[in-house]
Design a protein around this motif. Structure first.
Motif: not given
Length: 98
Positions: A31, A67, A71
């Motif tokens: 990420y 995110k 996740s």
């Protein structure tokens, strides 16, 4: 603007925490994040804060940080961390002076 995860970690089950520690870096990198601080000695200078272990992660944006944290890749690792350590985490937006 960069964003950071700042964590205080007290490992209570080193064996399980080692499993977490072995798996989490790949999710962070996936990420766009990176470690700035991962363990190491701490020294209390002012106030009452004396964390046994500190972790600081940097992500390109708060959106990317969230995110990662929410996740599917990291979700099972949260459970491992919570089973093996007492943690306090904060998300912080960074400031880049011009």
């Amino acid at each position: 603007m960069p964003a950071y995860v700042i964590g205080q970690v007290e490992v209570t089950d080193p064996e399980t925490f080692a499993k977490y520690g072995a798996q989490v870096p790949a999710t962070i990198e996936q990420y766009g994040g990176r470690y700035l601080v991962r363990g190491g000695a701490t020294e209390a200078i002012e106030g009452d804060w004396a964390p046994p272990r500190v972790v600081v992660l940097e992500f390109p944006t708060m959106e990317q940080l969230k995110k990662w944290y929410y996740s599917e890749e990291y979700k099972p690792l949260i459970a491992l961390r919570q089973q093996s350590a007492k943690t306090q985490l904060s998300f912080v937006e960074g400031y880049i002076p011009s």
